[in-house]
Scaffold this motif. Structure first.
Motif, PDB file in Angstrom:
ATOM      1  N   GLU A 137      18.881  27.079 -34.949  1.00 23.42           N
ATOM      2  CA  GLU A 137      19.533  26.281 -36.456  1.00 23.42           C
ATOM      3  C   GLU A 137      18.536  26.497 -37.338  1.00 23.42           C
ATOM      4  O   GLU A 137      19.064  26.683 -38.591  1.00 23.42           O
ATOM      5  N   ILE A 138      17.599  25.180 -36.676  1.00 27.51           N
ATOM      6  CA  ILE A 138      16.451  24.885 -37.844  1.00 27.51           C
ATOM      7  C   ILE A 138      15.303  23.991 -37.396  1.00 27.51           C
ATOM      8  O   ILE A 138      14.695  24.574 -35.588  1.00 27.51           O
ATOM      9  N   LEU A 139      14.427  24.864 -37.967  1.00 26.33           N
ATOM     10  CA  LEU A 139      13.035  25.528 -37.382  1.00 26.33           C
ATOM     11  C   LEU A 139      12.224  24.033 -38.278  1.00 26.33           C
ATOM     12  O   LEU A 139      12.367  24.161 -39.114  1.00 26.33           O
ATOM     13  N   PHE A 140      11.728  23.334 -37.425  1.00 25.75           N
ATOM     14  CA  PHE A 140      10.953  22.559 -38.109  1.00 25.75           C
ATOM     15  C   PHE A 140       9.290  22.697 -38.081  1.00 25.75           C
ATOM     16  O   PHE A 140       9.005  22.540 -36.998  1.00 25.75           O
ATOM     17  N   VAL A 141       8.453  23.019 -39.365  1.00 34.91           N
ATOM     18  CA  VAL A 141       7.525  23.378 -38.736  1.00 34.91           C
ATOM     19  C   VAL A 141       6.358  22.149 -39.449  1.00 34.91           C
ATOM     20  O   VAL A 141       6.550  21.925 -40.860  1.00 34.91           O
ATOM     21  N   SER A 142       5.369  21.020 -39.194  1.00 34.93           N
ATOM     22  CA  SER A 142       4.134  20.463 -39.373  1.00 34.93           C
ATOM     23  C   SER A 142       2.807  20.700 -39.328  1.00 34.93           C
ATOM     24  O   SER A 142       2.533  21.749 -38.833  1.00 34.93           O
ATOM     25  N   ALA A 143       2.493  20.571 -41.075  1.00 34.03           N
ATOM     26  CA  ALA A 143       1.440  21.233 -41.032  1.00 34.03           C
ATOM     27  C   ALA A 143       0.385  20.231 -42.504  1.00 34.03           C
ATOM     28  O   ALA A 143       1.264  19.969 -43.507  1.00 34.03           O
ATOM     29  N   CYS A 144      -0.958  20.271 -42.529  1.00 30.23           N
ATOM     30  CA  CYS A 144      -1.333  20.260 -44.146  1.00 30.23           C
ATOM     31  C   CYS A 144      -2.708  20.954 -43.454  1.00 30.23           C
ATOM     32  O   CYS A 144      -3.817  20.630 -43.437  1.00 30.23           O
ATOM     33  N   VAL A 145      -2.554  22.725 -43.940  1.00 32.97           N
ATOM     34  CA  VAL A 145      -3.764  23.440 -44.220  1.00 32.97           C
ATOM     35  C   VAL A 145      -3.451  24.135 -45.650  1.00 32.97           C
ATOM     36  O   VAL A 145      -2.263  23.475 -46.319  1.00 32.97           O
ATOM     37  N   SER A 146      -4.657  24.595 -45.940  1.00 32.36           N
ATOM     38  CA  SER A 146      -5.002  25.364 -47.417  1.00 32.36           C
ATOM     39  C   SER A 146      -3.986  26.872 -47.801  1.00 32.36           C
ATOM     40  O   SER A 146      -3.642  26.571 -49.173  1.00 32.36           O
ATOM     41  N   ASN A 147      -3.644  27.091 -46.639  1.00 33.56           N
ATOM     42  CA  ASN A 147      -2.590  28.428 -46.771  1.00 33.56           C
ATOM     43  C   ASN A 147      -1.645  28.465 -46.533  1.00 33.56           C
ATOM     44  O   ASN A 147      -0.640  29.343 -46.960  1.00 33.56           O
ATOM     45  N   GLN A 148      -1.197  27.517 -46.312  1.00 32.87           N
ATOM     46  CA  GLN A 148      -0.111  26.832 -46.136  1.00 32.87           C
ATOM     47  C   GLN A 148       1.350  27.619 -47.402  1.00 32.87           C
ATOM     48  O   GLN A 148       2.259  27.808 -47.284  1.00 32.87           O
ATOM     49  N   ARG A 149       0.652  27.471 -48.726  1.00 32.50           N
ATOM     50  CA  ARG A 149       1.600  27.621 -50.120  1.00 32.50           C
ATOM     51  C   ARG A 149       1.963  28.723 -49.779  1.00 32.50           C
ATOM     52  O   ARG A 149       3.422  29.372 -50.679  1.00 32.50           O
ATOM     53  N   LYS A 150       1.264  29.525 -48.761  1.00 33.82           N
ATOM     54  CA  LYS A 150       1.928  31.404 -49.213  1.00 33.82           C
ATOM     55  C   LYS A 150       3.128  31.477 -48.172  1.00 33.82           C
ATOM     56  O   LYS A 150       3.782  32.803 -48.767  1.00 33.82           O
ATOM     57  N   PHE A 151       3.063  30.186 -47.771  1.00 34.87           N
ATOM     58  CA  PHE A 151       5.014  30.076 -47.088  1.00 34.87           C
ATOM     59  C   PHE A 151       5.841  29.609 -46.962  1.00 34.87           C
ATOM     60  O   PHE A 151       6.813  29.977 -46.994  1.00 34.87           O
ATOM     61  N   TYR A 152       5.528  28.950 -49.015  1.00 33.80           N
ATOM     62  CA  TYR A 152       6.479  28.011 -49.022  1.00 33.80           C
ATOM     63  C   TYR A 152       8.123  28.678 -48.642  1.00 33.80           C
ATOM     64  O   TYR A 152       9.115  27.933 -49.324  1.00 33.80           O
ATOM     65  N   HIS A 153       8.035  30.056 -49.377  1.00 33.81           N
ATOM     66  CA  HIS A 153       8.991  30.972 -50.005  1.00 33.81           C
ATOM     67  C   HIS A 153       9.365  30.942 -48.892  1.00 33.81           C
ATOM     68  O   HIS A 153      10.898  32.117 -48.501  1.00 33.81           O
ATOM     69  N   ARG A 154       9.871  30.836 -47.985  1.00 29.69           N
ATOM     70  CA  ARG A 154      10.464  31.396 -46.149  1.00 29.69           C
ATOM     71  C   ARG A 154      11.196  29.831 -45.122  1.00 29.69           C
ATOM     72  O   ARG A 154      11.881  30.305 -44.882  1.00 29.69           O
TER      73      ARG A 154
END
Length: 151
Positions: free
Chosen positions: A54-71
């Motif tokens: 139902e809910i997925l939590f993903v933790s990160a701080c990487v330079s290419n994370q922005r590519k996935f923001y729309h997801r």
């Protein structure tokens, strides 16, 4: 940012029975890209494509994370003051990063240069200097809010 409490919050969410993935320094999710760790984009795509909770939590701080923001439905920036960050880096036992002066300097430089960019992209920011249970309750409250595109 390092020392903000990402791993601690993810562990607390998982302890409540929720699907919570900490990608930091984990070779399943990240790879060394020379001078930084980045998401293994193929693995993140699979994770998000096959998500069945139902809910997925993903933790990160990487330079290419922005590519996935729309997801993502929500992007939460966890933050702490500089003083609290220093204290956490010095006292944590689950991660070696931040124990040396040059690493502390890097973290503080990232707080000054990268954190403002993350703040601009975040849906909401949570100050993690309050008790952990309050942080987790706030994360859950935000995650469970209906989205505009939901019926």
């Amino acid at each position: 940012m390092s020392g903000a409490g990402k791993s601690t919050v993810i562990e607390a969410l998982a302890a409540r029975g929720l699907k919570a993935i900490d990608t930091d320094w984990n070779p399943q999710w990240e790879r060394d890209n020379g001078d930084e760790w980045v998401w293994r984009e193929d693995q993140i795509e699979i994770l998000l494509d096959e998500e069945d909770s139902e809910i997925l939590f993903v933790s990160a701080c990487v330079s290419n994370q922005r590519k996935f923001y729309h997801r993502f439905d929500v992007i939460i920036l966890l933050s702490a003051s500089e003083a609290e960050t220093r204290l956490r880096l010095a006292s944590r036992s689950n991660n070696r990063y931040g124990k040396y002066p040059e690493e502390i300097a890097d973290v503080l430089r990232y707080k000054a240069t990268i954190e403002p960019l993350l703040r601009k992209s975040a849906t909401v920011e949570i100050d993690t200097t309050v008790p952990l249970a309050e942080v987790v309750d706030r994360v859950l409250g935000i995650a469970r809010q209906p989205r505009l595109d939901e019926p």
